[in-house]
Design a protein around this motif. Sequence first.
Motif, PDB file in Angstrom:
ATOM      1  N   GLU A 139     -32.863  20.300  21.829  1.00  0.00           N
ATOM      2  CA  GLU A 139     -31.778  20.760  22.699  1.00  0.00           C
ATOM      3  C   GLU A 139     -30.692  19.691  22.708  1.00  0.00           C
ATOM      4  O   GLU A 139     -30.890  18.589  23.231  1.00  0.00           O
ATOM      5  CB  GLU A 139     -32.294  21.004  24.122  1.00  0.00           C
ATOM      6  N   LYS A 142     -27.681  21.016  27.127  1.00  0.00           N
ATOM      7  CA  LYS A 142     -28.234  22.027  28.020  1.00  0.00           C
ATOM      8  C   LYS A 142     -27.147  23.031  28.404  1.00  0.00           C
ATOM      9  O   LYS A 142     -25.962  22.694  28.404  1.00  0.00           O
ATOM     10  CB  LYS A 142     -28.787  21.360  29.285  1.00  0.00           C
ATOM     11  N   TYR A 269     -28.114  23.836  20.222  1.00  0.00           N
ATOM     12  CA  TYR A 269     -29.512  23.669  19.854  1.00  0.00           C
ATOM     13  C   TYR A 269     -29.654  23.390  18.364  1.00  0.00           C
ATOM     14  O   TYR A 269     -28.882  23.911  17.546  1.00  0.00           O
ATOM     15  CB  TYR A 269     -30.312  24.933  20.206  1.00  0.00           C
TER      16      TYR A 269
END
Length: 487
Positions: A139, A142, A269
Motif C-alpha cells: 500500500e 492509504k 497500490y
Amino acid sequence: NMVMSFRVSDLQMLLGFVGRSKSGLKHELVTRALQLVQFDCSPEVFKKIKELYETRYAKKSSEVAQPPPPPQHRSAEPLPIHSSYDRGSTVPRTSISTTNIDYPALYGKYLNGLGRLPPKVAKPEVRLVKLPFYTTLDELLKPTELVPQNNEKLQESPCIFALTPKQVELIRNSRELQPGVKSVQVVLRICYTDTSSPQEDQYPPNIAVKVNHSYCSVPGYYPSNKPGVEPKRPCRPINLTHLMYLSATTNRITVTWGNYGKSYSVGLYLVRQMTSAELLQRLKTIGIKHPELCKALVKEKLRLDPDSEIATTGVRVSLICPLVKMRLSVPCRAETCAHLQCFDAVFYLQMNEKKPTWMCPVCDKPAPYDQLIIDGLLSKILTECEDADEIEYLVDGSWCPIRAEKERSCSPQCPILVLGSSDVNGLLPTPNGNSENGKATADVVDLTLDSSSSEEEEEEDEEEDDDEEGPQPKRRCSYEKGLVSAC
C-alpha cells in the motif's frame, strides 16, 4: 519535525538503518525518510530518529521526546499539498493550490496531505474491496479524501511519492501480460468516501490522471443497450506504471476531478495483475467440491418438502454452458447459489476479466470468485456421459441421461439410448428452469414453467432469455409429459 532538521549524512544513516536506498539528492532522501515515518514508523525507527536528532541537537533533546504535530504553513505562501482535518477526525484530507512548489518547505510539513496527529482515537477508514484479478503487494498511499479548494467544478489534487529499490525490482522483473504491460503494477484506485463497508471502485466525473508529465488513459464508457439508460463506466484500477520513474526519483501524480457534491478518496497500490488462466488454475487447486458432497447436496435438494403436495422425483441439469451454448468443461457455480445447474468456469472467468460483473448467468445473483466451487460430481458425469447433453438427478442421488423424444419412443430404457444431434437445441433451455426449482417444490413437469422470473439486465441475459424463456415452454411441453412417464 525532527527528520526535516537532518543533514544529508543523518538522512543517509537513517535510510541505511532500515535498508532503504541512500543515494539521491537531499529532497529525495527527505521524501524517503518522511514516507518511512508516515507508513512504517516502528519503535526501533523512532528510537533511531531520536538518537540522530539528540546527537546533533543535544541541547534540545528534552524538547523533542515526541514528534510535534505538523506546523501551520505560512499564510502568505499557500502550499500545493496540505492537510486539513474534520473536527475530531484522524483521517486527513488532501487539498491543493496551483502555485509553484517549494519542495524543501513542503517536505518538512506534509506528505501527500497526510500529517501525523498525536491522538490515538481510532476512527473507521475507507477500505476498498479486494479484486480477484489484483493481488495487493504493498500500500503506497492509504485511501485519502479529495477535498475541493474552491467553488470551481473542476478540481486538481496532487500526490508525491517515490518507489523503494525493492518495489522497482519487483516491477522490472515481472513478466509482461502483453507488450509494454507488466504484471506487477502501480495502480490508482478511487472510490466514494464511505467507511461503512469496503467500497467498489468509482470514478468521479471529469476524471483525468496525470503522471509526471503525461496523461494516463482512463477506461471509457460502455454504451447502454436500453433507451433512456445512461452508459455504464467500468471503474477499474488505473495502471500508472508505464508513465512512472522506475527509480528512487520522486513521482508526481495529479488527479483532476469534477466537484459535484459527492466525496471521493484515492489510494495507490503496488499490485500483481492476474489472468483468467491463473485464477482458473487456483480454482482447480483449492475450489473442487468432492463428488460425495455434491451428491449429498442433490439428495438434500430433492427431499420431500412437507409443504408441497407433490414430491419432486428428479431435477434436470443441462451439460451445456448457458454462457456460450457449448458443452461444459469445468462445471462451476457459486456456493451461495440455490440451483444445481452449472456454468463453465473457463468462460465465466474470461468474461469477468473483460467486464467484471461477477453475476451468476443462471440465477442472476452475485457469484464472486471466492464463492466459486467446481462441481466434482458433474465433472465425473461429464466424462461418463458423452452421448447426452442433459441429465436428471434422482431422489436417491443417482442420475440418468435424458435423450431425445423420438429415440425414447423406441425404447423405454433411458440410459442405453443415443442422443440425436438435431435435438440439441431443444435440450438447451432446461437448465434455467431446473435451477430455479433447486428447492424441490414441484415435479418434473413444472421445471420449465417458472424461468420467466429472471430479470433481463445485461445483453448476455437478454440473449439467453430469448433462447431459454420465450419459446421454451411451448417447445418442451410435449416432451416433458413423455419424459415423466418414462422415468
